[in-house]
Design a protein around this motif. Structure first.
Motif, PDB file in Angstrom:
ATOM      1  N   ASN A   7      -7.025   3.823  -0.867  1.00 40.00           N
ATOM      2  CA  ASN A   7      -7.083   2.620  -1.378  1.00 40.00           C
ATOM      3  C   ASN A   7      -6.262   2.164  -2.928  1.00 40.00           C
ATOM      4  OD1 ASN A   7      -8.965   1.614   0.552  1.00 40.00           O
ATOM      5  ND2 ASN A   7     -10.652   2.233  -0.470  1.00 40.00           N
ATOM      6  N   TYR A   8      -6.338   3.312  -3.635  1.00 41.64           N
ATOM      7  CA  TYR A   8      -5.330   3.203  -4.906  1.00 41.64           C
ATOM      8  C   TYR A   8      -3.931   3.121  -4.556  1.00 41.64           C
ATOM      9  CZ  TYR A   8      -3.689   4.450  -9.291  1.00 41.64           C
ATOM     10  OH  TYR A   8      -3.086   4.572 -10.509  1.00 41.64           O
ATOM     11  N   LEU A   9      -3.719   3.865  -3.643  1.00 42.31           N
ATOM     12  CA  LEU A   9      -1.994   3.817  -3.225  1.00 42.31           C
ATOM     13  C   LEU A   9      -2.108   2.374  -2.724  1.00 42.31           C
ATOM     14  CD1 LEU A   9      -1.378   7.439  -1.879  1.00 42.31           C
ATOM     15  CD2 LEU A   9      -0.833   6.295  -4.211  1.00 42.31           C
ATOM     16  N   THR A  10      -2.512   2.034  -1.805  1.00 41.95           N
ATOM     17  CA  THR A  10      -2.655   0.730  -1.308  1.00 41.95           C
ATOM     18  C   THR A  10      -2.356  -0.483  -2.204  1.00 41.95           C
ATOM     19  OG1 THR A  10      -3.663   1.313   0.793  1.00 41.95           O
ATOM     20  CG2 THR A  10      -3.294  -1.042   0.357  1.00 41.95           C
ATOM     21  N   LEU A  11      -3.383  -0.391  -3.314  1.00 43.69           N
ATOM     22  CA  LEU A  11      -3.340  -1.257  -4.416  1.00 43.69           C
ATOM     23  C   LEU A  11      -1.977  -1.208  -5.114  1.00 43.69           C
ATOM     24  CD1 LEU A  11      -4.773  -3.348  -6.430  1.00 43.69           C
ATOM     25  CD2 LEU A  11      -5.418  -1.395  -7.588  1.00 43.69           C
ATOM     26  N   LEU A  12      -1.546  -0.039  -5.459  1.00 47.00           N
ATOM     27  CA  LEU A  12      -0.198   0.076  -6.146  1.00 47.00           C
ATOM     28  C   LEU A  12       0.863  -0.748  -5.454  1.00 47.00           C
ATOM     29  CD1 LEU A  12      -0.635   3.465  -7.407  1.00 47.00           C
ATOM     30  CD2 LEU A  12      -0.867   1.513  -8.903  1.00 47.00           C
ATOM     31  N   TRP A  13       0.751  -0.402  -4.124  1.00 43.49           N
ATOM     32  CA  TRP A  13       1.973  -0.854  -3.140  1.00 43.49           C
ATOM     33  C   TRP A  13       2.003  -2.295  -2.962  1.00 43.49           C
ATOM     34  CZ3 TRP A  13       6.448   0.120  -1.737  1.00 43.49           C
ATOM     35  CH2 TRP A  13       7.059  -0.546  -0.653  1.00 43.49           C
ATOM     36  N   ASN A  14       0.646  -2.837  -2.957  1.00 41.03           N
ATOM     37  CA  ASN A  14       0.456  -4.476  -2.906  1.00 41.03           C
ATOM     38  C   ASN A  14       0.930  -4.963  -4.378  1.00 41.03           C
ATOM     39  OD1 ASN A  14      -0.469  -4.436  -0.541  1.00 41.03           O
ATOM     40  ND2 ASN A  14      -2.359  -4.163  -0.886  1.00 41.03           N
ATOM     41  N   MET A  15       0.614  -4.331  -5.310  1.00 40.57           N
ATOM     42  CA  MET A  15       0.983  -4.864  -6.802  1.00 40.57           C
ATOM     43  C   MET A  15       2.643  -4.664  -6.855  1.00 40.57           C
ATOM     44  SD  MET A  15      -1.848  -5.782  -8.387  1.00 40.57           S
ATOM     45  CE  MET A  15      -1.731  -5.057 -10.394  1.00 40.57           C
ATOM     46  N   PHE A  16       3.102  -3.580  -6.396  1.00 41.82           N
ATOM     47  CA  PHE A  16       4.560  -3.676  -6.593  1.00 41.82           C
ATOM     48  C   PHE A  16       5.304  -4.797  -5.675  1.00 41.82           C
ATOM     49  CE2 PHE A  16       8.621  -1.779  -5.212  1.00 41.82           C
ATOM     50  CZ  PHE A  16       9.216  -1.709  -6.397  1.00 41.82           C
ATOM     51  N   GLN A  17       4.722  -4.970  -4.422  1.00 38.85           N
ATOM     52  CA  GLN A  17       5.397  -5.860  -3.673  1.00 38.85           C
ATOM     53  C   GLN A  17       5.160  -7.308  -4.356  1.00 38.85           C
ATOM     54  OE1 GLN A  17       3.258  -5.135   0.011  1.00 38.85           O
ATOM     55  NE2 GLN A  17       5.111  -4.419   0.834  1.00 38.85           N
ATOM     56  N   TYR A  18       4.209  -7.642  -4.939  1.00 44.49           N
ATOM     57  CA  TYR A  18       4.019  -8.897  -5.664  1.00 44.49           C
ATOM     58  C   TYR A  18       4.850  -9.159  -6.734  1.00 44.49           C
ATOM     59  CZ  TYR A  18       1.793 -12.518  -8.647  1.00 44.49           C
ATOM     60  OH  TYR A  18       1.520 -13.467  -9.308  1.00 44.49           O
ATOM     61  N   ASP A  19       5.168  -7.905  -7.385  1.00 45.80           N
ATOM     62  CA  ASP A  19       5.948  -8.076  -8.788  1.00 45.80           C
ATOM     63  C   ASP A  19       7.440  -8.363  -8.227  1.00 45.80           C
ATOM     64  OD1 ASP A  19       4.044  -7.437 -10.698  1.00 45.80           O
ATOM     65  OD2 ASP A  19       4.237  -5.320 -10.710  1.00 45.80           O
ATOM     66  N   ILE A  20       7.899  -7.450  -7.195  1.00 44.27           N
ATOM     67  CA  ILE A  20       9.171  -7.694  -6.635  1.00 44.27           C
ATOM     68  C   ILE A  20       9.173  -9.189  -6.153  1.00 44.27           C
ATOM     69  CG2 ILE A  20      10.513  -7.038  -4.842  1.00 44.27           C
ATOM     70  CD1 ILE A  20      10.403  -5.242  -7.161  1.00 44.27           C
ATOM     71  N   THR A  21       8.280  -9.827  -5.569  1.00 44.47           N
ATOM     72  CA  THR A  21       8.293 -11.167  -5.030  1.00 44.47           C
ATOM     73  C   THR A  21       8.649 -12.119  -6.272  1.00 44.47           C
ATOM     74  OG1 THR A  21       6.665 -10.687  -3.392  1.00 44.47           O
ATOM     75  CG2 THR A  21       7.089 -13.017  -4.047  1.00 44.47           C
ATOM     76  N   ILE A  22       7.787 -11.787  -7.468  1.00 39.48           N
ATOM     77  CA  ILE A  22       7.958 -12.692  -8.370  1.00 39.48           C
ATOM     78  C   ILE A  22       9.141 -12.591  -9.083  1.00 39.48           C
ATOM     79  CG2 ILE A  22       7.232 -13.036 -10.946  1.00 39.48           C
ATOM     80  CD1 ILE A  22       5.045 -14.030  -8.842  1.00 39.48           C
ATOM     81  N   LEU A  23       9.828 -11.337  -9.244  1.00 41.61           N
ATOM     82  CA  LEU A  23      11.168 -11.040  -9.870  1.00 41.61           C
ATOM     83  C   LEU A  23      12.170 -11.687  -8.838  1.00 41.61           C
ATOM     84  CD1 LEU A  23      10.585  -7.902 -11.504  1.00 41.61           C
ATOM     85  CD2 LEU A  23      10.952  -9.904 -12.670  1.00 41.61           C
TER      86      LEU A  23
END
Length: 70
Positions: A7-23
């Motif tokens: 769950n922690y690694l999934t959260l990190l991956w989802n947060m990274f994808q969100y950051d890339i989307t924003i950038l």
């Protein structure tokens, strides 16, 4: 325990994808890159906080090997 790590690694991956989307948004690069630079500062602070369970134990373990230097 394995589900918590997953769950922690999934959260990190989802947060990274969100950051890339924003950038990837064009408006981040208007006005002399001020929004992009501001978000990058936020990005580094955010990732330092959310990855603390990964790097803090390593940093504490390595600090014990330094000893006292004069």
């Amino acid at each position: 325990m394995a589900t918590a790590v997953d769950n922690y690694l999934t959260l990190l991956w989802n947060m990274f994808q969100y950051d890339i989307t924003i950038l990837s948004q064009p408006w981040m690069y208007y006005w002399v890159l001020i929004p992009a630079i501001g978000y990058l500062v936020f990005f580094f602070i955010k990732w330092a906080v959310i990855t603390t369970p990964l790097w803090l134990p390593v940093a504490l373990a390595l600090s014990t090997f330094q000893g006292r230097r004069k």
